[in-house]
Design an enzyme around this catalytic site. Structure first.
Site, mmCIF file in Angstrom:
data_model
loop_
_atom_site.group_PDB
_atom_site.id
_atom_site.type_symbol
_atom_site.label_atom_id
_atom_site.label_comp_id
_atom_site.label_asym_id
_atom_site.label_seq_id
_atom_site.Cartn_x
_atom_site.Cartn_y
_atom_site.Cartn_z
ATOM 1 N N ASN A 154 14.912 -2.185 -42.316
ATOM 2 C CA ASN A 154 14.958 -3.638 -42.508
ATOM 3 C C ASN A 154 14.377 -4.139 -43.831
ATOM 4 O OD1 ASN A 154 12.390 -3.062 -41.529
ATOM 5 N ND2 ASN A 154 12.219 -5.006 -40.452
ATOM 6 N N GLU A 250 3.079 1.478 -38.270
ATOM 7 C CA GLU A 250 3.372 0.039 -38.435
ATOM 8 C C GLU A 250 4.584 -0.239 -37.549
ATOM 9 O OE1 GLU A 250 1.994 -2.412 -40.013
ATOM 10 O OE2 GLU A 250 0.742 -1.558 -41.592
ATOM 11 N N CYS A 284 9.859 -7.478 -38.543
ATOM 12 C CA CYS A 284 8.905 -7.211 -37.454
ATOM 13 C C CYS A 284 8.065 -8.442 -37.153
ATOM 14 C CB CYS A 284 8.033 -6.026 -37.821
ATOM 15 S SG CYS A 284 7.444 -6.118 -39.495
#
Ligand code: NAP
Length: 475
Positions: A154, A250, A284
């Site tokens: 992303n 993460e 996210c």
């Protein structure tokens, strides 16, 4: 549609290598071929680790590492448009967002260069105990060793930058496995690092089957740290399989925002509309759950919905586009199914909820019960919920009511309310009067609970990629 990339090889030990097999990368928007990348596997990953080991046997001094990092930042600036076009073509990210990502990667490299130059240990107050009296001690920060880096689709440039730049700042060689759907931004960055004077072996890029390359990174003892950004499902398994390595994760979030009635509602509505749907919600920290104090609920919606409906949905290569495609059909179908589950579960679709061609329109859902997937799992698509609450306590309980804890936000004009929320929201970061999608690259960024176990941002990542070595001197 602009396609800037055609065919790329892997980078192993300073050489660009072919493997005889290719992976095709297609535009998430049009399905057109963006390019082909050499398909590596376990053999290339092992060779990459050998090369990284050889590189680290001749350490690079901090001033050289910093110079290379600064040069890469400059090259990213010079080739900014090409970099943005590459991100946009392979990820389907709207060009204006891709340009922001390219600029942010410059900032990540610039900050990492600063860290390379100021990497120091600390003195230990030895005479603070009887045992230490008569001695001097200090620590050196030593590179941890070879870093295995695994990155998601992303932010195919800047999340790679967040691994490569601090690892080099710390003096570590890297074996990178970028996402198979978006390898070209990472390979372009590798080209820039090479042009900037990075000697062979310090950065190796292997694209290919994830579990095969992942297994090599997990099993080879020379890889001392793995830095992973992606889904929790994969990340936590990697960590469990490599208990003797430093595995830094993460992961995802189901990002909540609280809007108090005393907030500037026009400002809140503007920021939330932009940040719930940018890159089709595939960040996210995309705004996903909006909790609005009952007294302000109708007014917030009356300001928010027209802004959502005004977002331009379309071709990511078009300068005007705000919301483009999701990464692939599976992702789109999953999100549509979650919207249907919400509808069937009594929720109300205020806008969107349907396809515009192949693209999912920005979708706002009201009256979604907390146990619905859109309320508690990571949607990772252009969907948000809006829910009214009575008291701040209730809002905080709702916001904390997921397994995630990356970033959260609150809009309020009361400093007291803001600070109370900042203390009680169980997240790695809390934004006040800003959408929780906000990130500047020097920030400590990372999650608690299922969202991860580390903080990125060059100053913080450099710590993860180094170890203290104690030196004790008898006086
Ligand atoms: P993903 O499916 O977990 O993939 C991430 C990376 O892991 C890719 O390079 C993938 O390779 C690789 N991978 C897949 N299976 C693996 C295995 N068995 N062993 C080792 N590596 C493996 O995630 P994604 O769909 O790309 O990204 C979306 C997720 O990332 C979301 O949950 C999002 O919230 C999270 N994310 C978190 C942050 C953060 O900073 N906290 C930032 C961005 C995204 P392939 O591409 O080859 O499958």
């Amino acid at each position: 549609m602009a396609t800037t990339v055609t065919e790329k090889k892997l980078l192993v030990g300073g050489e660009w290598v072919e493997t005889g097999e290719w992976i095709e990368v297609r535009s998430p928007y049009s399905g057109e071929l963006v390019g082909r990348v050499a398909k590596g596997g376990a053999a290339e990953a092992r060779r990459a680790i050998d090369a990284a080991e050889a590189a680290m046997s001749e350490p690079l001094p901090a001033h050289k590492r910093a110079e290379i990092l600064v040069r890469v930042a400059g090259y990213l600036g010079r080739r900014h448009e090409e970099v943005a076009q590459t991100i946009s073509a392979e990820a389907g990210k709207p060009l204006k967002a891709a340009r922001v990502e390219a600029s942010r990667a410059m900032s990540t490299f610039t900050m990492a260069a600063v860290e390379a130059r100021k990497l120091t240990g600390e003195t230990v107050p030895m005479d603070a105990s009887q045992a230490g009296a008569g001695k001097l001690a200090f620590t050196l920060r030593q590179p941890i060793g070879i870093v295995g880096a695994i990155s998601p689709f992303n932010f195919p440039l800047n999340l790679v930058a967040h691994k490569l730049a601090p690892a080099l700042a710390a003096g570590c060689a890297v074996v990178l496995k970028p996402a198979s759907q978006t390898p070209f931004s990472a390979l372009l960055l590798a080209e820039l690092e090479t042009e900037a004077g990075l000697p062979p072996g310090w950065l190796n890029v292997v694209v290919g089957p994830a579990s095969e390359i992942g297994d090599v990174l997990v099993e080879d003892e020379r890889v001392r740290a793995i830095t992973f950004t992606g889904s929790g499902e994969i990340g936590w398994k990697l960590a469990a399989r490599a208990p003797r390595k430093r595995v830094k994760l993460e992961l995802g979030n189901a990002t909540p925002v609280i809007v108090e009635a005393d907030a500037d509602l026009e400002d809140a509505a503007t920021r939330l509309a932009a940040n719930a749907f940018s890159f089709a919600g595939q960040s996210c920290i995309s705004v996903q759950r909006i909790y609005v104090q009952q007294d302000a609920y109708d007014e917030l919606l009356s300001r928010f919905l027209p802004k959502v409906e005004a977002l331009v949905v379309g071709d990511p290569a078009d300068e005007a586009t705000d919301v483009g495609p999701m990464i692939d059909e599976d992702a789109r179908e999953r999100v549509l199914a979650w919207v249907e589950e919400a509808r069937a579960g009594g929720a109300q679709i205020l806008t969107g909820g349907a396809l515009d061609g192949d693209l999912l329109r920005p979708t706002v859902i009201a009256k979604a019960r907390p146990e619905l997937k859109v309320s508690c799992e990571e949607v990772f698509g252009p969907v948000c919920t809006v829910t009214a609450y009575d008291t701040l306590d209730a809002a905080i309980e709702l916001a904390n009511g997921t397994r995630y804890g990356l970033q959260a936000g609150i809009f309020t004009s009361s400093i007291k309310t803001a600070l109370a929320a900042a203390q009680r929201l169980e997240f790695g970061g809390v934004t006040v009067n800003e959408a929780p999608t906000f990130r500047a690259d020097q920030m400590p960024y990372g999650g608690v609970k299922d969202s991860g176990n580390t903080r990125e941002g060059p100053a913080y990542s450099v710590r993860e990629f180094t170890e203290d070595r104690l030196v004790v001197i008898e006086l």
